[in-house]
Every structure is written in C-alpha cells, then in structure tokens.
Design an enzyme around this catalytic site. Structure first.
Site, short mmCIF file in Angstrom:
data_model
loop_
_atom_site.label_atom_id
_atom_site.label_comp_id
_atom_site.label_asym_id
_atom_site.label_seq_id
_atom_site.Cartn_x
_atom_site.Cartn_y
_atom_site.Cartn_z
N ARG A 57 52.65 10.89 39.32
CA ARG A 57 53.81 11.84 39.76
C ARG A 57 54.49 12.27 40.59
O ARG A 57 55.47 11.74 41.75
CB ARG A 57 53.87 12.89 38.84
CG ARG A 57 54.45 12.50 37.53
CD ARG A 57 53.78 13.82 36.39
NE ARG A 57 54.46 14.71 37.23
CZ ARG A 57 55.61 15.04 35.74
NH1 ARG A 57 55.98 15.07 34.74
NH2 ARG A 57 56.66 16.08 35.64
N TYR A 86 55.70 7.77 38.19
CA TYR A 86 55.12 7.03 37.36
C TYR A 86 55.86 8.15 36.48
O TYR A 86 55.20 9.25 36.81
CB TYR A 86 54.08 6.95 37.14
CG TYR A 86 53.18 5.17 38.08
CD1 TYR A 86 53.46 4.13 37.19
CD2 TYR A 86 53.48 5.73 38.54
CE1 TYR A 86 53.35 2.88 37.42
CE2 TYR A 86 52.80 5.00 40.15
CZ TYR A 86 52.94 3.29 39.10
OH TYR A 86 52.00 1.57 39.95
N PRO A 87 56.39 7.57 35.03
CA PRO A 87 56.92 8.95 34.25
C PRO A 87 55.75 9.63 33.89
O PRO A 87 56.09 9.85 32.15
CB PRO A 87 57.78 9.30 33.14
CG PRO A 87 57.55 7.09 32.93
CD PRO A 87 56.42 6.56 34.67
N LYS A 88 54.68 9.87 34.03
CA LYS A 88 53.35 10.59 33.38
C LYS A 88 53.15 11.96 33.00
O LYS A 88 54.23 12.73 33.08
CB LYS A 88 52.41 9.92 34.82
CG LYS A 88 51.70 8.61 34.64
CD LYS A 88 50.61 8.84 35.23
CE LYS A 88 50.45 7.63 35.75
NZ LYS A 88 48.58 7.03 36.41
N THR A 89 52.96 12.80 31.57
CA THR A 89 52.93 13.47 31.22
C THR A 89 50.80 13.44 30.43
O THR A 89 50.67 12.50 30.34
CB THR A 89 53.53 14.43 30.34
OG1 THR A 89 53.55 15.80 30.23
CG2 THR A 89 53.93 13.37 28.82
#
Length: 246
Positions: A103, A108-111
C-alpha cells in the site's frame, strides 16, 4: 541506492528491499462477469472490453523481506493507450509487512484477509475468509493437463494497472495516480490447467461478489519464481483536475 523511508521511522513495518518471490504458486480462475459491474469499479482512462475477471490465490513459498504468506484477489481485464493488461481491483493478505509495503511503497489495493491454497482429494482448492466468514471458494482439478510454460508466463506478465491514492489530513487526495507495473524475471517451474469452479459470497467489507461469476472461462495452476518491477505513473488525476480549473 537511496534509503527507503517508511513508518514507523525507527522500526519500519517492512524491509527496504525489492522482494524476490521463490516458489510462488498460483491458482487462477478467469471468469465472465457483468459489464455494468465492471464499469462501476474500473477508473478512467482504463477501458473495458470483454467483461473478464481473474480470481487468484497465491501461496508465496519464500519472499525476501517478508517470508512465506498467502494472498488472494481479483484482477480485471482492461486496456490503456491501446495496450491490454489487468487492473488490480482487490487483494487480501495474511502478512502485515507485505500489506503495508504494498500500500505505501507501491499502489496495491491490499488489506487483511485469510486466504488459503491446498490440495483436497484430487482438487486444488483456493479459499478466502474475511474474519470468520468465507467469501470465496475456488476448486480446480489437480494437475489434469500440462500447460505450455511460455503461455503460463504470458498469463502473469501482462501490464498491471493500479490506483495510487494518498489522502491529506483533510481527507482530500494528496496523490491520485494511475500507475503501471509488471512482473519480471519469471521462471515457470510448473504449469497446469483443468476444469474449475468458483463461488463468491456476499460480504459488505470484502465485496468480491459485486463482480458475480457468470461463466468460468479458464483455470491455471502455476509454480514460479519472479520479481515485481517498480511502478511507473501513467496518469495523474490531480494534475488533470488543476488544468481543468484554470
């Protein structure tokens, strides 16, 4: 090489390295979804052609700076400036340093999430849980047919587009860019295809099912070594907005 700055200053959440992935194992399922659903989530100036989504579960055998972990998400087939690629829509990880680095240092759309990849009675199984609830289950026949390694490499080395979003203290964006990256230095160690199924389950905080499965198009099981190239901005939303305001 310049020192990478990260939070916290004296104990960064992630290592200042360019990670090399060794024995990265993929389960990929490409499926057709609703075109209207894609238009609701894909940012301009990316263009949508056939409404295809790739659901992936990736088990990282070893990653410099992070160690082993598992990741899952959705990538949407898009076109930018005449070039076909993928827009990374959502990513769920079970490793905090890799999440923070993706992030902050990247786009990157990381969670957080609890993905898994394993073999069960002749099926390769990929799952994604969010909290205590299952949000995705993918199954594929285990190593039914070998794939051409070059075709396997082409599947995962297409250009990748991401949104780099950094808010200011007042909530307005300080950075809003469309960026491009790609996978490099790929060695395909194994590649297979076979029949596959994919189920997505409704969850308000993990809305994978907002891109519903209408038809499974293809599936692949890959084992690779690879490196992620640095991201390069290709479109600045804030600069364009300022030009329109003049």
């Amino acid at each position: 090489m310049a020192r990478r700055i990260a939070t916290p200053l004296v104990n960064p959440a992630y290592a200042p390295v360019v990670p090399r992935f060794t024995n990265r194992e993929y389960l990929n399922i490409v499926y057709r979804t609703d075109a209207d659903a894609l238009r609701a989530v894909v940012p301009e100036p990316l263009e949508i052609g056939e409404p295809l989504v790739r659901f992936e579960v990736m088990r990282m055998g070893d990653v410099t700076g992070y160690g082993p972990y598992t990741e899952s998400g959705q990538a949407i087939q898009v076109r930018y400036d005449g070039e076909w690629g993928e827009y990374l829509h959502a990513m769920y990880l079970d490793n905090f340093p890799a999440t923070a680095s993706g992030r902050e240092a990247g786009a990157y759309p990381k969670t957080v999430g609890q993905p898994g990849l394993y073999v069960d009675h002749g099926a390769l199984v990929g799952v994604l849980d969010y909290g205590t609830l299952r949000v995705a289950t993918a199954t594929m026949g285990y190593k039914h047919y070998e794939m051409d390694p070059e075709e396997a490499a082409r599947q995962i080395t297409v250009p990748t587009y991401l949104l780099k979003l950094v808010p200011g203290f007042d909530g307005t964006p300080q950075v809003a860019q469309l960026v491009r990256t790609e996978i490099t230095d790929v060695e395909v160690k194994g590649a297979w295809t076979g029949p596959a199924r994919l189920q997505l389950f409704e969850h308000v905080l993990a809305p994978l099912a907002d891109l519903p499965v209408r038809e499974v198009i293809s599936a692949s099981h890959l084992i690779t070594d690879l490196t992620l190239a640095p991201a390069t901005p290709v479109h600045d939303y804030l600069s364009n907005r300022k030009e329109h305001m003049r």
